[in-house]
Scaffold this active site. Structure first.
Site, short mmCIF file in Angstrom:
data_model
loop_
_atom_site.label_atom_id
_atom_site.label_comp_id
_atom_site.label_asym_id
_atom_site.label_seq_id
_atom_site.Cartn_x
_atom_site.Cartn_y
_atom_site.Cartn_z
N GLU A 367 0.51 -1.39 -0.10
CA GLU A 367 -0.04 -0.21 0.13
C GLU A 367 0.85 1.36 0.30
O GLU A 367 0.22 2.56 -0.22
CB GLU A 367 -1.29 0.19 1.17
CG GLU A 367 -2.06 0.71 1.22
CD GLU A 367 -3.08 1.14 2.41
OE1 GLU A 367 -3.60 0.09 1.93
OE2 GLU A 367 -3.12 1.44 3.51
N HIS A 398 5.39 -27.72 3.10
CA HIS A 398 4.24 -28.27 3.18
C HIS A 398 3.68 -28.01 1.49
O HIS A 398 2.39 -28.51 1.64
CB HIS A 398 3.59 -29.19 4.03
CG HIS A 398 4.21 -29.68 4.78
ND1 HIS A 398 4.91 -31.28 4.96
CD2 HIS A 398 5.29 -29.35 6.71
CE1 HIS A 398 6.21 -31.61 5.77
NE2 HIS A 398 5.86 -30.88 6.59
N LYS A 521 -13.88 1.79 -3.17
CA LYS A 521 -14.45 1.47 -2.22
C LYS A 521 -15.80 2.77 -2.77
O LYS A 521 -17.40 2.80 -2.42
CB LYS A 521 -14.12 2.86 -0.67
CG LYS A 521 -13.01 2.33 -0.29
CD LYS A 521 -12.57 2.74 0.53
CE LYS A 521 -11.19 1.81 1.76
NZ LYS A 521 -10.62 2.76 2.85
#
Length: 557
Positions: A367, A398, A521
């Protein structure tokens, strides 16, 4: 000092040109060439590329660099004016130009008994005043003198935030809460998801009469936090059969840069903590945003966290660039991304208490420096921040190490490890846990070695008895902490913060704004209105694909 052969430059000398030529030269050498064997040069390299600050140890010897590389990188930093810009940052100059403000998150962790740099005095004074208020709130809570609307003492805190108001405090709580005495009195729970999935289970198992809500929101308008707060207040009100304003007066703490909005909402002044807009969200865990950490861990631990971060601040401000840990980490990261063309960087903590460190650093770095426009308005002509990702190391082994070792992708990596851990348990349990910790450390060191050396790491006795094809040549750093305590964690996180600033100087970016998150947004607000049945917003839908999805959502609801 370990050096490689000087290169003849065909262009006019600049630090960038010199680094490009140097990178081309090093491409012909693998990490096995640089660090393999037990020669004097290899041993000297390991010493020259290791750096210590208190209980932090940084090993850069498995990076695709030489001492000459570091010299060229430091020349680049000098040419970008890093020292003067570092001074401007600590002096409170307007380093966040797009928002026309300074960036003084360091003031929130400056000790009361230490004189701040010129220009930071007022900021430190304000932060100290808020720290006194925070301390009083925490002590009231720990003394069982904070009572809910029905008169019962608070036992649980629900921290409601998102982004920087959630990731940092949550990570600190996860890393340090184990075995902390105050945790036995105050339990802290974190809620950030806007879909209610984190809030619903808490509503089912917490006692509403003993639950305190902490609303952490810089703007106090973020939709995610507002919806979660209103839902939580409705739960408390219904369960206690008390009106929302009364619940709000007794069982809500507000943390924001907008005190007027907190008052308008109904949060009493004595339950408000304030920080200024010169502390960015992703740099805010040191501010009152960290109040839930202090409520869980206690003021002593919170102060130690701030002290560790402040120690790194002083180191960054005062150390020569060639000895500055944040500067070195930043320069090597920029080298990997811009000159070695490595597009992704993985963070691999070998301690499950640091499971949220990769997510925290994703926001902090991407950001801040995930941008393609310079401060002067010109486009950046190269990659800036790499894609940050990661997982707890033993789990990652894994999951995706197969691809990293034998696939076709090149990554850079930070391994983060803890050398020792003190545990209060029966001796037999302690012995077994000590063996587990040793195995964890062995895996960390082995994987860092294998990332760097590939097949050349296979011992002679095992050659011919196991599969090869380990590609190696994956540059990596290892950050070793003596122990995972509040001081060390504060120093580590401050190191990464200053890394971000150094790289922003190298790339001529503003690391303190985030315009790229705003449009999404605003579009979401319009689409929410459409889903909620506001036909007037339909005209804002710009493509058939989205319209079709909206139709399906409305149909299925």
């Amino acid at each position: 000092m370990y050096t490689s052969s000087p290169q003849r430059l065909s262009r006019v000398y600049t630090p960038i040109n010199a680094l490009e030529a140097h990178a081309e030269h090093l491409q012909a050498q693998s990490l096995s060439d640089l660090i393999g064997g037990e020669s004097k040069a290899a041993c000297r390299r390991a010493t020259d590329l290791a750096f210590t600050l208190g209980p932090l140890y940084l090993d850069l010897s498995k990076q695709r660099i030489t001492s000459e590389t570091l010299s060229l990188l430091v020349d680049w930093a000098h040419s970008c004016g890093l020292e003067s810009k570092r001074h401007a940052l600590f002096a409170g100059d307007m380093v966040n130009e797009s928002e026309r403000r300074s960036a003084l998150h360091m003031a929130a962790r400056w000790p009361a008994d230490a004189a701040p740099p010129a220009g930071m005095e007022e900021a430190v004074e304000f932060c100290q005043f808020q720290r006194v208020r925070l301390t009083a709130m925490v002590e009231r809570l720990h003394d069982a003198n904070w009572f809910g609307a029905t008169g019962q003492a608070i036992t649980d805190v629900v921290h409601i935030g998102v982004g920087g108001s959630d990731l940092g405090p949550k990570m600190i709580s996860e890393a340090l809460a184990a075995g902390c005495p105050s945790q036995k009195r105050i339990n802290v729970h974190y809620v950030s998801s806007m879909d209610g999935a984190q809030l619903l289970p808490l509503m089912e198992r917490l006692d509403p009469a003993k639950t305190l809500l902490v609303l952490a929101s810089k703007s106090f308008t973020t939709a995610d936090t507002q919806f979660n707060l209103r839902t939580a207040l409705a739960w408390l009100s219904e369960a206690l059969e008390i009106d929302v304003p009364t619940v709000c007066r007794h069982q809500v703490v507000g943390v924001s840069a907008k005190p007027e909005k907190m008052s308008e909402f109904g949060i009493p002044t004595e339950h408000q903590l304030i920080f200024k807009d010169w502390i960015g969200g992703r740099f805010s865990l040191w501010s009152p945003i960290g109040v839930s950490v202090a409520m869980q861990l206690g003021i002593e631990s919170f102060d130690a966290l701030l002290a560790g971060a402040h120690s790194m601040d002083r180191h960054f401000l005062e150390a020569p660039l060639m000895e500055s840990l944040p500067t070195l980490v930043a320069l090597v990261g920029a080298w990997n991304c811009q000159f070695l063309k490595i597009p992704t960087h993985t963070v691999l903590p070998y301690d499950a208490r640091l499971k949220s460190l990769p997510a925290y650093l994703q926001q902090l770095e991407m950001e801040s420096n995930g941008k393609s426009v310079c401060l002067d308005g010109r486009s950046v002509t190269h990659a800036t921040c790499p894609i940050i990702w990661g997982e707890v190391g033993p789990n990652a082994q894994h999951a995706f190490y197969q691809l990293l070792h034998q696939g076709g992708h090149t990554v850079s990596a930070d391994f983060v490890a803890v050398a020792r851990r003190e545990i209060e348990a029966p001796q037999a349990v302690c012995d077994l846990l000590a063996a587990q910790e040793q195995l964890t450390l062995a895996n960390c060191l082995a994987q860092a070695q294998l990332f760097a050396l590939g097949d050349d790491a296979i011992p002679t006795v095992l050659r011919g008895h196991m599969a090869q094809g380990y590609r190696g040549n994956q540059p990596n750093s290892l950050l070793l902490m003596k122990q995972l305590d509040a001081w060390s964690l504060g120093a580590l996180l401050a190191l990464y913060e200053h890394k971000v600033f150094v790289q922003s100087v190298l790339w001529n970016l503003n690391p303190f704004d985030q315009p790229g998150v705003e449009l999404g947004k605003k579009l979401a607000t319009s689409l929410f209105n459409v889903i909620s049945g506001n036909a007037l917003e339909q005209s804002l839908v710009k493509d058939p694909s989205t319209q079709q999805l909206l139709n399906k959502v409305v149909e299925w609801r």
